[in-house]
Design an enzyme around this catalytic site. Structure first.
Site, PDB file in Angstrom:
ATOM      1  N   LYS A  34      15.269  43.840  44.740  1.00  0.00           N
ATOM      2  CA  LYS A  34      14.556  44.869  45.506  1.00  0.00           C
ATOM      3  C   LYS A  34      14.568  44.561  47.000  1.00  0.00           C
ATOM      4  O   LYS A  34      14.610  45.480  47.803  1.00  0.00           O
ATOM      5  CB  LYS A  34      13.129  45.003  45.008  1.00  0.00           C
ATOM      6  N   ASP A 256       6.577  47.616  50.502  1.00  0.00           N
ATOM      7  CA  ASP A 256       6.956  46.687  49.437  1.00  0.00           C
ATOM      8  C   ASP A 256       5.705  46.279  48.670  1.00  0.00           C
ATOM      9  O   ASP A 256       4.595  46.368  49.188  1.00  0.00           O
ATOM     10  CB  ASP A 256       7.628  45.455  50.071  1.00  0.00           C
ATOM     11  N   GLU A 257       5.857  45.795  47.464  1.00  0.00           N
ATOM     12  CA  GLU A 257       4.723  45.348  46.628  1.00  0.00           C
ATOM     13  C   GLU A 257       3.631  46.416  46.570  1.00  0.00           C
ATOM     14  O   GLU A 257       2.450  46.143  46.722  1.00  0.00           O
ATOM     15  CB  GLU A 257       4.127  44.034  47.167  1.00  0.00           C
ATOM     16  N   GLN A 298       3.620  43.252  37.884  1.00  0.00           N
ATOM     17  CA  GLN A 298       3.403  42.095  38.753  1.00  0.00           C
ATOM     18  C   GLN A 298       2.189  42.276  39.661  1.00  0.00           C
ATOM     19  O   GLN A 298       2.066  41.615  40.690  1.00  0.00           O
ATOM     20  CB  GLN A 298       4.651  41.834  39.599  1.00  0.00           C
ATOM     21  N   ARG A 659       9.781  33.560  37.382  1.00  0.00           N
ATOM     22  CA  ARG A 659      10.238  32.764  38.526  1.00  0.00           C
ATOM     23  C   ARG A 659      11.415  31.892  38.129  1.00  0.00           C
ATOM     24  O   ARG A 659      12.161  31.395  38.968  1.00  0.00           O
ATOM     25  CB  ARG A 659       9.130  31.824  39.065  1.00  0.00           C
TER      26      ARG A 659
END
Length: 783
Positions: A34, A256-257, A298, A659
DNA sequence: CGTACCATGCTTTTT
DNA sequence: GCATGGTACG
């Protein structure tokens, strides 16, 4: 833009990057590229669509991400220029040509892009416009405002509770009051509006504290983290001109996020995009876009008021609202380029246990990989031994593995100690990422307080922090009489302190010290406009005697502090290098207030990284140790009786698993030290949810049996007594729940009041399992 | 006014 | 088990 540039992208990424005007939601799974989509998109806007960089606003979650994004964009442009002008790749050009190229790109393109966190970007907006804002009680701020961090804010709340309002600190815990205030601000509520929502006495007292808190902030010309976002929102609502200006300016907005934005942040984006119209009605998308990237799986910051339903609502708010197959306003990036198939499958199966999510799985693009390994340890020491020995073995046997490729991820910061001990014992180099913030250290806060006091004459709190640091013989009673005069005369403390005659009458023997202090502040305040930040910092460190005092102490601790102060000076120099157009002290202070410890971790390290799961978001490591999977630790005991909170913990676990690139190790201990006592610990619920066939372990029983899908054993269902904390639950018990009906207990986690039951309910389509807190009174056992 | 010692309470996670 | 903050004493 050349086509080969876009050929680096898969079809979904390409769709995201080539999107020009209008809304687009990008659902980006972990490791799906992303950041690449974001950076390429910005480059594409500028090159292909001739968008002026000034018109682009990109919001990232951390300063580090912002910095990385800027660098990657700069690199993209430099790469392209290198080919265009020299017919060679950037790397093959001589160093000085590279530098020249990059500086040209910086001046013409990246300098004008606004890329940063909500906080940093809002801070920038406020430095233009805060003086045009006034809240409903007439509170005002100037652009020299100070930013209070969380501990400043909490001390202020505490001071108000104890000294201003004479309340009982036990009844009104400063921490929870501060949390309530923060909550209110994140819902956009002023003290008055908040008060209207409070039915009881306690709520009204809190709203009163909130109101006084705002008074004090304004009095000090200070804002807290929440205000940084809220004030622009309020300002945009009350001032059409200013709103229109920024609306016109930021034609292309990227976030973002997006799953970790909160209500106020959403309001800000909406105001900027629609210029105040409602999101659903807005349709003027000419030369305008809003592009958000996120992953509901997330979302791990709800404790900070983040609300992932904002992401889930994007299609309704801005998008076409069509189903996944038909929509033109949503793209899913599901190909994972990071982890092996085993790791992804583990993550996918775990997250499937969540009910609130957008349907999405991570599709593997790499090989099967090794199975994960689960280690059951005796205690936290044994756990650390296992981790360190396994790392050493891997490091010795694989020439391509060095210490920088390992990470240890835990739920709470306190868990790091055991690992540190063992790592030190075996001489394995490590670093703790994002622990104590550099800017939270006492000596750093002291120096910053000097600087704030210089910049912002109203900042009494900073003034008081350093008026006697280092010791100038200005004691408690002196400070009290000065403060008293300030309150009685209704003028800022600084006015008193800077007036020699007043000080002489009020401070007695201490007058000399106060005057000396005032002179230092005054001297550098006069230099503010003429001199760059580093000169002021250097001068203050000398004149205040702070450095001299540290050196005189001669202890190791003082030496350490001195090093940190030195480091701060370096930070100032670095700031000046990175911000050629604004070398002011105000600018540096803003960046210092908003910095986190994560910002300075270099990409390439040669040491093992230790960090919390929260800090690990956005990072990746070839080998990951996910430790402390115990009920009450991970998931945290505070989430055990709240299904929504358990889901967030599960997302956190999902973040941890994803991760890992090559190998994943998971561990839990049978007992653990807590506040110095040994406490028994049971395996985490999440372990039970991971597919056994994808995991090896040191004991056959270390992973609880997987959920059985077969028919439950039949016992005659008779209703007995209600569920209570003393009840002894065991696997296989049949229970009845007022809402979900009859079921069978498939797992018991913990015991007593901390227990959590997993129950498979009969005949509940689509609900394979349900986690119930034992305090749920609707549950009764059947005998 | 400054220091030293004692008690308390804490552990989620952070811009 | 440790850090922080408060109190007592010099």
């Amino acid at each position: 833009m050349t086509t080969d540039f876009l050929s680096h992208l898969n079809p979904s990424q390409r769709q995201a990057v080539e999107h020009f005007c209008g809304p687009l939601l990008v659902i980006a799974g972990a490791g799906s590229g992303k950041t690449r989509a974001l950076t390429y998109r910005i480059a594409n806007l500028v090159l292909e669509h001739r968008v002026d960089p000034e018109n682009i606003l990109a919001v990232t979650f951390t300063n580090k991400a912002a910095k990385e994004m800027k660098e990657r964009i700069e690199r993209l442009f430099a790469e392209r220029e290198a080919i265009r002008e020299h017919g060679k790749s950037l790397e093959s050009l001589p160093g000085y040509v590279q530098t020249k190229l990059r500086s040209h790109i910086y001046k013409t393109i990246t300098k004008d892009l606004w890329i940063g966190t909500f906080h940093a970007l809002c801070c920038r907006i406020l430095r233009f416009d805060i003086e045009k804002f006034q809240d409903e009680r007439g509170r005002k701020w100037t652009k020299a405002f100070s930013i209070f961090d969380e501990s400043d804010a909490q001390s202020l709340v505490k001071d108000i509770i104890i000294n201003q309002l004479n309340l009982d600190e036990k009844k009104f815990d400063p921490r929870s009051v501060r949390y309530a205030i923060s909550n209110a601000k994140n819902k956009g509520l002023s003290p008055q509006e908040y008060e209207k929502e409070q039915p009881n006495f306690r709520g009204r007292v809190i709203s009163n504290i909130y109101s006084v808190y705002q008074d004090k902030l304004a009095e000090n010309n200070a804002v807290d983290f929440d205000d940084l976002i809220l004030i622009p929102v309020l300002l945009f609502r009350q001032n059409e001109q200013i709103r229109a200006y920024w609306h016109k300016r930021f034609r292309h907005i990227l976030v973002d996020e997006y799953q970790d934005t909160n209500r106020t942040q959403y309001d800000l984006i909406q105001l900027l995009v629609t210029n105040g119209e409602s999101a659903t009605k807005f349709d003027d998308w000419n030369y305008r876009s809003v592009f958000v990237v996120g992953d509901a799986d997330q979302s791990i910051y709800s404790f900070r008021m983040a609300d992932f339903t904002i992401l889930m609502g994007f299609q309704h708010d801005f998008g076409d609202g069509l189903p996944d197959d038909d929509t033109r306003t949503m793209v899913k990036l599901q190909e994972n380029y990071r982890s092996t198939e085993n790791i992804l499958q583990l993550a996918n199966e775990l997250i499937e246990n969540n009910t609130e999510r957008i349907d999405k799985i991570l599709k593997p693009t790499r090989g099967q990989g090794e199975p994960a390994f689960c280690y059951r340890a005796q205690d936290e020491i044994d756990e650390a031994e296992f981790v360190v020995q396994r790392m050493r073995k891997l490091e010795q046997n694989n020439s391509d593995l060095h210490w920088g490729k390992f990470a240890i991820l835990y739920r709470t910061n306190a868990q790091s100690r055991a690992f540190e001990d063992i790592l030190v014992r075996w001489g394995v180099p490590y670093k703790i990422v994002g622990g104590l913030r550099f800017y939270d250290r006492k000596e750093i806060k002291d120096v910053l307080a000097y600087l704030r006091a210089i910049v912002n004459p109203a900042d009494t709190i900073s003034l008081l922090r350093v008026i006697n640091t280092p010791r100038r013989g200005v004691g408690k009673s002196t400070i009290e009489s000065l403060q008293k005069a300030s309150i009685e005369l209704g003028i800022p403390l600084w006015e008193i302190i800077s007036d020699e005659t007043s000080v002489k009458t009020l401070a007695g023997r201490s007058a000399k010290g106060v005057i000396a202090f005032a002179n230092i502040i005054q001297k550098y305040r006069e230099m503010l406009d003429a001199v760059s930040a580093n000169e002021i910092v250097q001068g203050v460190l000398e004149d205040s005697g702070y450095v001299q005092d540290l050196k005189a102490q001669g202890t190791d601790e003082a030496e350490d502090r001195f090093q940190n102060v030195q480091e701060l000076y370096n930070a100032v120099l670095q700031y000046e290098e990175e911000n050629e157009d604004d070398k002011s002290l105000i600018g540096f202070l803003a960046s210092a207030s908003l910095a986190s410890d994560l910002d300075n971790t270099p990409e390439e390290t040669t040491t093992v990284s230790l960090m919390t799961l929260h800090s690990s978001k956005g990072l990746e490591f070839p080998i990951v140790f996910l430790v402390g999977l115990e009920q009450g630790l991970f998931p945290s005991y505070r989430s055990l009786d709240d299904p929504a909170a358990i889901e967030e913990e599960r997302r956190l676990c999902y973040v941890g698993i994803t991760r890992a690139k090559e190998r994943l190790f998971i561990s839990h201990a049978r007992e653990r030290r807590l506040y110095g006592n040994r406490e028994p610990a049971s395996p985490s619920l999440f372990l039970a949810e991971m597919p056994r066939e994808l995991m090896d372990s040191n004991t056959a029983t270390s992973i609880p049996a997987k959920w059985t899908k077969g028919a439950a054993q039949t016992k005659s269902p008779i209703l007995v007594n209600h569920a209570d904390a003393d009840a002894d639950w065991s696997v296989g018990d049949r229970v009845i729940h007022s809402q979900f009906g009859v079921g069978e207990i498939t797992n018991v986690f913990g015991s007593g009041t901390k227990a959590t039951l997993a129950i498979r309910f009969d005949g509940l389509p689509g609900m394979k399992r349900k986690i119930l807190p034992i305090s749920d009174r609707a549950l009764q056992s059947i005998d």
